[in-house]
Design a protein around this motif. Structure first.
Motif, short mmCIF file in Angstrom:
data_model
loop_
_atom_site.label_atom_id
_atom_site.label_comp_id
_atom_site.label_asym_id
_atom_site.label_seq_id
_atom_site.Cartn_x
_atom_site.Cartn_y
_atom_site.Cartn_z
N LEU A 176 0.84 -1.19 0.00
CA LEU A 176 0.00 0.00 0.00
C LEU A 176 0.89 1.25 0.00
N THR A 177 1.63 1.43 -1.08
CA THR A 177 2.48 2.60 -1.26
C THR A 177 2.38 3.07 -2.71
N ILE A 178 2.89 4.26 -2.96
CA ILE A 178 2.75 4.84 -4.30
C ILE A 178 3.57 4.07 -5.32
N ARG A 179 4.68 3.47 -4.91
CA ARG A 179 5.50 2.74 -5.86
C ARG A 179 4.72 1.63 -6.57
N ILE A 194 14.25 3.33 -7.66
CA ILE A 194 13.18 4.18 -8.19
C ILE A 194 11.99 4.19 -7.23
N GLY A 195 11.62 3.02 -6.74
CA GLY A 195 10.52 2.94 -5.78
C GLY A 195 10.83 3.68 -4.49
N HIS A 196 12.08 3.57 -4.03
CA HIS A 196 12.49 4.30 -2.82
C HIS A 196 12.31 5.80 -3.02
N LEU A 197 12.75 6.30 -4.18
CA LEU A 197 12.66 7.74 -4.46
C LEU A 197 11.22 8.21 -4.46
N ALA A 202 6.97 11.17 -1.33
CA ALA A 202 5.67 11.17 -0.67
C ALA A 202 5.80 11.48 0.82
N VAL A 203 6.83 10.94 1.47
CA VAL A 203 7.07 11.22 2.89
C VAL A 203 7.34 12.71 3.08
N PHE A 204 8.17 13.27 2.20
CA PHE A 204 8.50 14.70 2.26
C PHE A 204 7.23 15.55 2.19
N GLY A 205 6.40 15.31 1.19
CA GLY A 205 5.19 16.10 1.03
C GLY A 205 4.23 15.93 2.19
N THR A 206 4.12 14.69 2.70
CA THR A 206 3.18 14.43 3.80
C THR A 206 3.63 15.10 5.08
N LEU A 207 4.88 14.90 5.47
CA LEU A 207 5.38 15.45 6.73
C LEU A 207 5.33 16.98 6.74
#
Length: 518
Positions: A176-179, A194-197, A202-207
């Motif tokens: 259940l992640t964007i990747r 690529i999936g990590h990036l 997404a973490v950056f935008g959310t936090l």
């Protein structure tokens, strides 16, 4: 077939954490926070300059992309794919309709509606992009602009991401992640760099989206508590508000989705409906009903024109400050809201998902904005209008309270509004914690509770640190940085549409596969 994920060992601290995503996210978040608090003016210039470049030269991409997302969803709604279930054919929704709607609405924009329901229409009424301000036509057009910014387009951004994540996660058993959206394109490479990036972005935008919202929301709550109980308006009062919200949100996180967040969201929706009925009954009721119908008709009539308007002759300064800003913000906010909505939508059909997350919230938004914004505009057009207009121009946090003061039972309605703001912030923080935990934990929904507690406390600490050290300037610069991150997220959303369409076509035509509808 998707690659199996490592087994979860709840007894181990951070047992589900993806070390690459966690470490990189921690470094990036720390660096940006330090930059924002140690050099808020420089950070504001850097992020502001980058954002100005994007809005000036690439703003048309935001306009075209968000409009395309809405068109894609309308197509899916009426297509043969609408009956495909987000899960296996025998799966059914985990949450009832009322609880599901309450949770998705609380996460999506509940708090923003309370904050901007009066401020935005009044600001458009005072300074419209065209024509004279302060006129009846300016009031009507102000509400149409507000509907446009908070209506179908905003929710379409959330639906595209949430629907894609839910489909690939529940239909094809991916994390259940964007990747997971990119699995048809990349295969098992989504588990690599690529999936990590993608997840780090997404973490950056959310936090940062949550941190800036908590900071600005604490300012509005401080204003409300100052009017109600005389709490001094100061940074330390706001830090205390953030700490209280964080503590309640952490308790809700510990309780889980089925108890804490679910019932808080239902309470939020009931409280919002109560406040709405209060204002409808105590305010200019007949005017509000007629204004709602008139503004809705104008909104639908101008929808295509507003969607593609770039104002090439006028320089588009108003549009860059409002429409493009909003589109960038909704896009940057979409990883958080989309993943959360996907998490609570297992078992629904694609058609149910689109109606529930696009049509129903938009209808509620139109009624809410017309009620509160319409009340303020009616007052502004009559006697005492200068008071509300001047109050909003000086401080947008007092806009709602200035309007409620013009109605009977102002003390009760102001107290309800303050409580609603507080509980919406709790649910936003709670749902954001679940999303950050999922992103950093390979999409796991069974991570240890202490892990989610840490993410929840981290959100509050980031907001409080920015507020104390850098003040509103630091929050502004980090908000601008978050919106700037919306550009790569827009690319992700475009791929989400493409990959979802391809996957649906393939599933529908493959012979020997069990029909995807129940």
């Amino acid at each position: 077939m998707p690659r199996n994920l490592p087994p979860v060992r709840p007894e181990q601290f951070f047992s589900t954490v993806n070390p690459t995503v966690f470490t990189a996210s921690a470094i990036i978040v720390t660096a940006f926070v330090l930059f924002g608090v140690l050099a808020p003016a420089t950070a504001g210039e850097v992020f502001g300059g980058l954002h100005a470049f994007i809005t000036e030269y690439l703003g048309w991409i935001y306009l075209l992309a968000v409009t395309a997302f809405l068109a894609f969803l309308v197509y899916l709604l009426f297509s043969r794919y609408g009956r495909i279930r987000l899960g296996q054919p025998e799966d059914r929704p985990r949450f009832g309709l009322a609880a599901w709607f309450a949770m998705l609405f609380s996460a999506g924009m509940g708090i923003g509606l309370v904050f901007w329901s009066v401020a935005e229409p009044i600001l458009h009424f005072q300074s419209p992009p065209a024509g004279d301000g302060g006129t009846p036509e300016a009031a009507r057009q102000a509400m149409i602009y507000t509907f446009f910014h908070w209506g179908l387009h905003a929710w379409a951004v959330y639906v595209v991401l949430g629907l894609s994540v839910a489909y690939f996660s529940y239909r094809h058993r991916l994390p259940l992640t964007i990747r997971s959206i990119f699995y048809p394109l990349l295969g098992d490479r989504v588990y690599g760099p690529i999936g990590h990036l993608i997840d780090i972005l997404a973490v950056f935008g959310t936090l940062f989206g949550l941190a800036t919202s908590l900071g600005f929301g604490a300012m509005q709550l401080n204003t409300g508590l100052n009017l109600l109980i005389g709490l001094p308006v100061s940074q330390w009062s706001q830090v205390g508000i953030i700490a209280t919200i964080t503590m309640v949100a952490v308790l809700s996180v510990i309780s889980g989705l089925d108890r804490g967040l679910k019932w808080l969201s239902v309470f939020n929706l009931a409280l919002a409906l109560l406040l709405l009925l209060f204002v409808l009954a105590l305010g200019p009721t007949l005017f509000l009903i007629r204004f709602l119908l008139d503004a809705t008709g104008g909104y639908l009539q101008q929808l295509i024109e507003l969607s593609l308007s770039t104002d090439p002759m006028g320089g588009s300064e108003w549009q860059k400050g409002w429409t493009i800003f909003y589109w960038g913000w909704w896009i940057a906010w979409s990883p958080f809201v989309g993943i959360f909505i996907a998490r609570i939508s297992h078992g629904r059909t694609i058609r149910e998902f689109i109606i529930g997350v696009l049509m129903m919230p938009t209808a509620f938004v139109l009624v809410w904005m017309a009620t509160f914004g319409g009340t303020a505009l009616e007052i502004a057009l009559g006697e005492g209008g200068d008071g509300i207009a001047a109050a909003v121009a000086e401080d947008t946090t007092v806009a709602l309270y200035a309007t409620l003061e013009q109605l009977p039972l102002a003390g009760i309605t102001s107290a309800l509004a303050t409580l609603l703001i507080a509980t919406y912030f709790v649910t936003s923080s709670d749902s954001g914690t679940h999303v950050v935990d999922a992103l950093i934990s390979r999409g796991s929904k069974r991570s240890p509770r202490r892990q989610r507690v840490i993410w929840g406390i981290t959100e509050g600490m980031v907001a409080a640190t920015l507020l104390v050290v850098g003040g509103a300037d630091a929050l502004d610069s980090l908000q601008t940085a978050s919106i700037t991150a919306g550009l790569p997220v827009a690319v992700i959303l475009a791929f989400a549409c493409i990959n979802l369409q391809r996957a649906l076509q393939r599933e529908y035509r493959v012979e020997g596969v069990e029909p995807p509808w129940g």
